[in-house]
Design a protein around this motif. Sequence first.
Motif, mmCIF file in Angstrom:
data_model
loop_
_atom_site.group_PDB
_atom_site.id
_atom_site.type_symbol
_atom_site.label_atom_id
_atom_site.label_comp_id
_atom_site.label_asym_id
_atom_site.label_seq_id
_atom_site.Cartn_x
_atom_site.Cartn_y
_atom_site.Cartn_z
ATOM 1 N N ASN A 1 36.696 -1.912 -8.566
ATOM 2 C CA ASN A 1 36.413 -3.029 -9.920
ATOM 3 C C ASN A 1 37.066 -3.122 -11.163
ATOM 4 O OD1 ASN A 1 34.229 -4.800 -8.701
ATOM 5 N ND2 ASN A 1 33.107 -2.746 -8.728
ATOM 6 N N THR A 2 38.441 -3.202 -10.669
ATOM 7 C CA THR A 2 39.359 -3.284 -12.015
ATOM 8 C C THR A 2 40.477 -4.330 -11.715
ATOM 9 O OG1 THR A 2 40.664 -1.430 -11.110
ATOM 10 C CG2 THR A 2 39.251 -0.817 -12.939
ATOM 11 N N LEU B 1 35.128 -3.458 -22.069
ATOM 12 C CA LEU B 1 35.384 -4.140 -20.753
ATOM 13 C C LEU B 1 36.791 -3.661 -20.467
ATOM 14 C CD1 LEU B 1 34.315 -7.919 -21.477
ATOM 15 C CD2 LEU B 1 33.135 -6.059 -20.538
ATOM 16 N N CYS B 2 37.279 -2.595 -21.284
ATOM 17 C CA CYS B 2 38.704 -2.289 -20.948
ATOM 18 C C CYS B 2 38.695 -0.612 -20.632
ATOM 19 C CB CYS B 2 39.584 -2.376 -22.216
ATOM 20 S SG CYS B 2 41.383 -1.814 -22.043
ATOM 21 N N ILE C 1 41.325 -3.983 -16.894
ATOM 22 C CA ILE C 1 39.987 -4.369 -17.370
ATOM 23 C C ILE C 1 39.219 -4.347 -16.183
ATOM 24 C CG2 ILE C 1 40.994 -6.148 -19.194
ATOM 25 C CD1 ILE C 1 40.956 -8.395 -17.057
ATOM 26 N N LYS C 2 37.767 -4.175 -16.593
ATOM 27 C CA LYS C 2 36.824 -3.981 -15.484
ATOM 28 C C LYS C 2 36.294 -5.244 -15.009
ATOM 29 C CE LYS C 2 34.230 -0.293 -18.440
ATOM 30 N NZ LYS C 2 33.017 -0.028 -19.300
ATOM 31 N N LEU C 3 36.034 -5.019 -13.779
ATOM 32 C CA LEU C 3 35.482 -6.092 -13.078
ATOM 33 C C LEU C 3 33.914 -5.796 -12.986
ATOM 34 C CD1 LEU C 3 38.044 -7.325 -10.593
ATOM 35 C CD2 LEU C 3 37.728 -8.342 -12.786
ATOM 36 N N PHE C 4 33.003 -6.931 -12.596
ATOM 37 C CA PHE C 4 31.502 -6.880 -12.244
ATOM 38 C C PHE C 4 31.221 -7.718 -11.084
ATOM 39 C CE2 PHE C 4 30.287 -4.627 -16.113
ATOM 40 C CZ PHE C 4 31.655 -4.671 -16.909
ATOM 41 N N PRO C 5 30.043 -7.225 -10.391
ATOM 42 C CA PRO C 5 29.539 -8.059 -9.478
ATOM 43 C C PRO C 5 29.366 -9.453 -9.895
ATOM 44 C CG PRO C 5 28.510 -5.993 -9.553
ATOM 45 C CD PRO C 5 29.258 -6.005 -10.730
#
Length: 468
Positions: free
Chosen positions: A105-106, A163-164, A211-215
Amino acid sequence: MNNFLDLCRAAIGAPYVITNEADMVPYLTDWRRRFTGRAQAILRPGSAEEVAALVKLCSEARVPVVPQGGNTGLVLGSVPDDSGREVVLSLGRMNRIRAVDVINNTMTVDAGCILAQIQNAAAEAGRLFPLSLGAEGSCTIGGNLSTNAGGTGVLRYGNTRELCLGLEVVTPQGEIWNGLRGLRKDNTGYDLRDLFIGAEGTLGIITGAVIKLFPQPKAQLTALAAMQTTDNALALLTLAQQRCGATLTGFELMSQFCLELVAKHYPQMQLPFPQPYPQYVLLELSDSESEEHAMETLESLITSALEEDVIQDAVVAGSIAQSRALWDLREHITLAQADEGKNIKHDVSVPISRIRDFIRETDAALAEQFPGIRMVTFGHLGDGNLHYNVSPPVGVPADEFINRQHEVNQVVHDSVNSYNGSISAEHGLGALKREEVKQYKSDVEMRLMRTIKQALDPLQLMNPGKVL
Ligand code: FAD
Ligand code: MLT
Ligand code: ZN
């Protein structure tokens, strides 16, 4: 002949060293058109290595560097001063999505990626990158990180800082720090990443980020509620947080006057109510369960709020287009206020429990000192962050009113300070608030910040005159 510029041309290619006056213009004026600087050149490197080579040349020649992303900043942080000595280093060419890891999830990106480009790349990968703000069509992730941008999703996902996970930075000495680790846990010394986030280009140049990814939520619902007072808006916030919990992902306050300006300058954007109300809240739910569950939650919230007389009316967007139309109302306030003419902006935050008193006290103090002013109060109520903007009284020339900006700022920021708030919630200090912040930060804090600046950028070449 300017040997420094020739060396820059040799490093990145002559077409990417802009010295033609006309071609430099877009890089020299800030988004609000309040200031135009001068520069030796606009440098447009294509890679971190080229950024490093340019910074080394600037360091040897003692040429100050102004990093620039989308130039949508609102505090004069991304434009050069009027000395003509500085160069603007634009990250605009560095816009590659380097990698997407849906299991971790990045996403690893170049700093010059436009925020909307990143949002789309995340969606294509079946994920969400939740940073969202009105300038997302032109601001860059490097600028978002450098200003620790907020926007409309902070309530649920936090500022850009949260978010980083990793950064790639070119230091003022022209070294490349590769901190592009996609780790959620890494306790190996000082947190260098968080030092550069929010530094507004004064400690180094961000060239890449993890950076972070989310569902992706299963359902997103948007509603516009109408009410009498900001007290009602705060009561709705409490009710929404109780009823919706983590599914509440947006909560934006807008006064009637804000939306009058939008309707005046963007007549195609109309309010979906038969009559005007003093205050409105745009709220959004993001539900991981189902559309039905989201609708149930939202309808229950609205029914209770109507029964308890917290709100007077509400509409729920029935489609993506209707949701977009409601968000357009909100996102056009900044543009409409700019179309209305020069104004005095405030990007303040106070504890949510103090917002009611802050607005009441500060509105009264301003009205007494500046009769006839028009308050354009809106913003991210869920974060305690108000855009407490002031437009001149009708009939008063904007320039005459703007000349009193320091007096207006003093009233607003003294009031913010009395509530232990911040004079810059999300836009940063730039050059605009560099002097003012000294009134509200302790000597210890100022000394610590200067010590960090001196340690990392002893030649003071990184975005001089900004922040400190
Ligand atoms: P720029 O304006 O180019 O630069 C901003 C600062 O970061 C400058 O100090 C610059 O030197 C530095 N910088 C830029 N790139 C780098 C880099 N790669 N490395 C080091 N330093 C760098 N902001 C919010 O927080 N929330 C909002 O809701 C919001 N809404 C907005 C709505 C509109 C219509 C507009 C015009 C602006 C809005 N902003 C908002 C302000 C602005 O969009 C943000 O501050 C944004 O993060 C700036 O990104 P940028 O790429 O345009 O940066
Ligand atoms: C917004 O939330 O729209 C921005 O921060 C811009 C503004 O302050 O006008
Ligand atoms: Zn904002």
